[in-house]
Design a protein around this motif. Structure first.
Motif, PDB file in Angstrom:
ATOM      1  N   SER A 196       0.653  -0.853   0.120  1.00 53.48           N
ATOM      2  CA  SER A 196       0.310   0.013  -0.032  1.00 53.48           C
ATOM      3  C   SER A 196       1.101   1.521  -0.142  1.00 53.48           C
ATOM      4  CB  SER A 196      -1.511   0.090   1.035  1.00 53.48           C
ATOM      5  OG  SER A 196      -1.893  -1.104   1.357  1.00 53.48           O
ATOM      6  N   ASP A 228      -3.831  -2.123  -6.001  1.00 59.52           N
ATOM      7  CA  ASP A 228      -3.567  -2.264  -4.198  1.00 59.52           C
ATOM      8  C   ASP A 228      -4.300  -4.064  -4.205  1.00 59.52           C
ATOM      9  OD1 ASP A 228      -1.854  -2.673  -2.064  1.00 59.52           O
ATOM     10  OD2 ASP A 228      -3.563  -0.888  -1.212  1.00 59.52           O
ATOM     11  N   ASP A 242      -8.015  -5.183  -1.953  1.00 56.75           N
ATOM     12  CA  ASP A 242      -7.756  -6.227  -0.847  1.00 56.75           C
ATOM     13  C   ASP A 242      -8.519  -5.613  -0.272  1.00 56.75           C
ATOM     14  OD1 ASP A 242      -6.806  -7.120   1.252  1.00 56.75           O
ATOM     15  OD2 ASP A 242      -5.280  -5.595   1.948  1.00 56.75           O
TER      16      ASP A 242
HETATM   17 MG   LIG Z   1      -1.883  -3.683   2.181  1.00 58.65          MG
END
Ligand SMILES: [Mg+2]
Ligand SMILES: Nc1ncnc2c1ncn2[C@@H]1O[C@H](COP(=O)(O)OP(=O)(O)O)[C@@H](O)[C@H]1O
Length: 258
Positions: free
Chosen positions: A17, A136, A40
């Protein structure tokens, strides 16, 4: 024409991240329109780095995946993190994932529709006229994530110089190759500063047969910021920021396009 860049790792806490947020911000600062999607879904977090952590964002990726909203409704303009750097074209949009317990449980129970997610990428690129879209991901070898790697033009795989990461990375890189993921690069994060970085690069490149985009040292300065902002924007001249800038440039210079 946009580039989709997917950031992945075998284990959590590797720096996905933070690296995503820094690279996205540096690329936006050069005068690009950049999107970030937090896929995520079981353990969302990147929204914290963009200051969306205090209140649960009203619109999230979850609603789009459950057909309760448009993905563009969940795209927050977070260009303020550039702190006035960049030019009039510079923009960053973030699509956060829900941190509500019920929503996370539902994701863990049901998974999500990857085809719909891919459709979401393309809608976002089109409607926000993005130059780059960063994804991500959730760590590990779960099916949705591995599939989502196939939608990217560039995959950045982050690993720490540690035996568990080395073994997990070998497996994941192998699976990624079988899925014919194009342009796979490795990023080594949290390397102890006393290591010989050049030697580490050569060993890792020889082991995984993939280029190392950059090596980031383990840094108490980075930890001190504690995900409360974008390191490379706040500390422009820091050695870590310079490594991140070089990585960002390699991504923008790479000629791969959709
Ligand atoms: Mg992360
Ligand atoms: N190079 C680094 N040096 C020190 N701490 C780091 C570094 N990179 C990331 N971190 C810290 O590690 C933790 C996990 O990072 P994060 O980006 O959330 O990982 P992931 O998304 O892979 O789970 C955060 O507290 C972050 O500040």
């Amino acid at each position: 024409m946009a580039k989709i860049i997917c950031i992945h790792s075998y284990r959590g806490g590797t720096g996905k991240s933070n690296t995503t947020a820094n690279l996205a911000a540096l690329i936006a600062r050069e005068g690009n329109r950049v999107g970030i999607i937090d896929t995520d879904l079981p353990s969302p977090g990147i929204h914290i780095l963009f200051g969306l952590g205090d209140n649960q964002p009203e619109h999230t990726l979850n609603q789009f995946l459950w057909k309760k909203g448009k993905i563009t409704e969940a795209a927050y303009d977070v260009s303020h993190v550039l702190e006035g750097q960049g030019n009039q074209k510079s923009k960053i949009y973030l699509v956060p994932a829900s941190v509500k317990v019920n929503d996370i449980s539902r994701i863990l129970r049901e998974g999500f529709d990857t085809e719909l997610l891919f459709e979401g990428y393309h809608q976002l690129i089109k409607h926000l006229k993005l130059d780059y879209l960063f994804i991500d991901t959730h760590p590990g070898l779960n099916e949705e994530t591995l599939l989502s790697l196939t939608a990217a033009q560039i995959v950045l795989f982050i690993l720490r110089p540690d035996q568990q990461d080395f073994q997990g990375t070998a497996v994941t890189v192998d699976v990624a190759r079988r899925l014919k993921v194009p342009n796979l690069y490795l990023i080594i994060n949290k390397a102890l500063p006393e290591y010989n970085f050049e030697q580490m690069r050569q060993t890792v490149e020889a082991t995984y047969k993939a280029p190392v985009l950059g090596i980031l040292p383990d840094s108490s300065d980075m930890l001190r910021l504690a995900s409360k902002g974008i390191f490379a924007i706040k500390y422009n001249k820091h050695p870590i920021s310079q490594v991140l800038q070089k990585m960002a440039k390699q991504i923008t210079d790479s000629t791969v396009k959709i």
